[in-house]
Design a protein around this motif. Structure first.
Motif, mmCIF file in Angstrom:
data_model
loop_
_atom_site.group_PDB
_atom_site.id
_atom_site.type_symbol
_atom_site.label_atom_id
_atom_site.label_comp_id
_atom_site.label_asym_id
_atom_site.label_seq_id
_atom_site.Cartn_x
_atom_site.Cartn_y
_atom_site.Cartn_z
ATOM 1 N N GLU A 25 23.923 20.236 36.370
ATOM 2 C CA GLU A 25 25.331 19.944 36.110
ATOM 3 C C GLU A 25 26.020 21.043 35.316
ATOM 4 O OE1 GLU A 25 28.006 16.526 34.033
ATOM 5 O OE2 GLU A 25 26.174 15.930 35.034
ATOM 6 N N ALA A 26 25.317 21.702 34.404
ATOM 7 C CA ALA A 26 25.927 22.752 33.585
ATOM 8 C C ALA A 26 26.416 23.910 34.445
ATOM 9 C CB ALA A 26 24.929 23.255 32.543
ATOM 10 N N ASN A 27 25.806 24.116 35.615
ATOM 11 C CA ASN A 27 26.177 25.224 36.499
ATOM 12 C C ASN A 27 27.308 24.873 37.456
ATOM 13 O OD1 ASN A 27 24.031 26.677 35.404
ATOM 14 N ND2 ASN A 27 22.619 25.931 36.952
ATOM 15 N N LEU A 28 27.739 23.629 37.462
ATOM 16 C CA LEU A 28 28.722 23.179 38.441
ATOM 17 C C LEU A 28 30.147 23.312 37.923
ATOM 18 C CD1 LEU A 28 26.981 19.885 39.639
ATOM 19 C CD2 LEU A 28 26.798 22.175 40.619
ATOM 20 N N SER A 29 31.047 23.663 38.822
ATOM 21 C CA SER A 29 32.462 23.704 38.467
ATOM 22 C C SER A 29 32.961 22.270 38.285
ATOM 23 C CB SER A 29 33.265 24.394 39.572
ATOM 24 O OG SER A 29 33.314 23.561 40.725
ATOM 25 N N ASP A 30 34.092 22.129 37.616
ATOM 26 C CA ASP A 30 34.671 20.796 37.432
ATOM 27 C C ASP A 30 35.006 20.160 38.775
ATOM 28 O OD1 ASP A 30 34.448 20.994 34.691
ATOM 29 O OD2 ASP A 30 36.525 21.622 34.392
ATOM 30 N N LEU A 31 35.523 20.953 39.709
ATOM 31 C CA LEU A 31 35.842 20.448 41.039
ATOM 32 C C LEU A 31 34.585 19.895 41.718
ATOM 33 C CD1 LEU A 31 37.924 20.232 43.465
ATOM 34 C CD2 LEU A 31 37.002 22.442 44.176
ATOM 35 N N THR A 32 33.501 20.640 41.645
ATOM 36 C CA THR A 32 32.246 20.211 42.257
ATOM 37 C C THR A 32 31.730 18.937 41.607
ATOM 38 O OG1 THR A 32 31.679 22.482 42.866
ATOM 39 C CG2 THR A 32 29.874 20.902 42.778
ATOM 40 N N LYS A 33 31.771 18.873 40.282
ATOM 41 C CA LYS A 33 31.326 17.668 39.584
ATOM 42 C C LYS A 33 32.127 16.456 40.034
ATOM 43 C CE LYS A 33 29.976 20.029 35.338
ATOM 44 N NZ LYS A 33 30.301 20.207 33.909
ATOM 45 N N ARG A 34 33.452 16.617 40.106
ATOM 46 C CA ARG A 34 34.292 15.487 40.506
ATOM 47 C C ARG A 34 34.038 15.103 41.961
ATOM 48 N NH1 ARG A 34 38.164 18.484 37.330
ATOM 49 N NH2 ARG A 34 39.054 19.265 39.279
ATOM 50 N N ALA B 92 38.693 8.082 49.772
ATOM 51 C CA ALA B 92 38.301 9.023 48.713
ATOM 52 C C ALA B 92 39.491 9.290 47.788
ATOM 53 C CB ALA B 92 37.810 10.333 49.320
ATOM 54 N N ASN B 93 39.219 9.356 46.515
ATOM 55 C CA ASN B 93 40.259 9.623 45.518
ATOM 56 C C ASN B 93 40.422 11.137 45.381
ATOM 57 O OD1 ASN B 93 41.904 9.883 43.290
ATOM 58 N ND2 ASN B 93 40.872 8.303 42.102
ATOM 59 N N MET B 94 41.228 11.719 46.269
ATOM 60 C CA MET B 94 41.397 13.172 46.291
ATOM 61 C C MET B 94 42.158 13.680 45.071
ATOM 62 S SD MET B 94 39.564 13.819 48.824
ATOM 63 C CE MET B 94 39.766 15.601 48.862
ATOM 64 N N TYR C 135 40.618 16.812 42.962
ATOM 65 C CA TYR C 135 41.355 18.055 42.698
ATOM 66 C C TYR C 135 41.795 18.212 41.244
ATOM 67 C CZ TYR C 135 41.793 19.569 47.558
ATOM 68 O OH TYR C 135 41.544 20.011 48.827
ATOM 69 N N LEU C 136 42.234 17.127 40.627
ATOM 70 C CA LEU C 136 42.884 17.247 39.316
ATOM 71 C C LEU C 136 42.164 16.544 38.173
ATOM 72 C CD1 LEU C 136 46.491 16.561 40.601
ATOM 73 C CD2 LEU C 136 45.471 18.786 40.108
ATOM 74 N N GLY C 137 41.147 15.773 38.455
ATOM 75 C CA GLY C 137 40.471 15.022 37.404
ATOM 76 C C GLY C 137 41.343 13.898 36.893
ATOM 77 N N ASN C 138 41.090 13.481 35.689
ATOM 78 C CA ASN C 138 41.852 12.387 35.102
ATOM 79 C C ASN C 138 43.223 12.829 34.619
ATOM 80 O OD1 ASN C 138 39.925 10.384 35.524
ATOM 81 N ND2 ASN C 138 38.779 11.059 33.735
ATOM 82 N N ASN C 139 43.534 14.099 34.736
ATOM 83 C CA ASN C 139 44.827 14.606 34.282
ATOM 84 C C ASN C 139 45.894 14.571 35.374
ATOM 85 O OD1 ASN C 139 43.797 15.252 31.734
ATOM 86 N ND2 ASN C 139 42.944 17.145 32.521
#
Length: 92
Positions: A8-17, A68-70, A74-78
């Motif tokens: 997980e530490a190597n993953l981008s935020d987009l990938t994690k989401r 899917a919650n696109m 794309y934007l996370g919780n923000n």
């Protein structure tokens, strides 16, 4: 939601989401690959942080999996703040 990915530490935020959303939906990478026409090997690269899901792939994913919650992917919780910011800026 707790991720099962040890890299997980190597993953981008987009990938994690993206991976979190796939897990939330309970859909397999095999089914995603079959529906979107991509190779399953791509998901191994995504899970390992070697590759990030492309915009083209995410567009096809959204088309094939309309639940899917696109916005979250794309934007996370923000995303609510992002939409508010756009509406404020467009009012000028």
């Amino acid at each position: 939601m707790e991720s099962k990915n040890k890299n997980e530490a190597n993953l981008s935020d987009l990938t994690k989401r993206f991976l979190e959303e796939v897990e939330r939906m309970g859909v397999s990478f095999y089914n995603i690959a079959k529906s979107t026409g991509v190779k399953e090997a791509m998901f191994t690269k995504i899970k390992r942080g070697i590759q990030e899901p492309s915009k083209k792939f995410l567009s096809k994913f959204a088309e094939c999996f309309p639940d899917a919650n696109m916005k979250y992917i794309y934007l996370g919780n923000n995303w609510v703040f992002f939409l508010f910011k756009i509406s404020v800026l467009s009012s000028f």
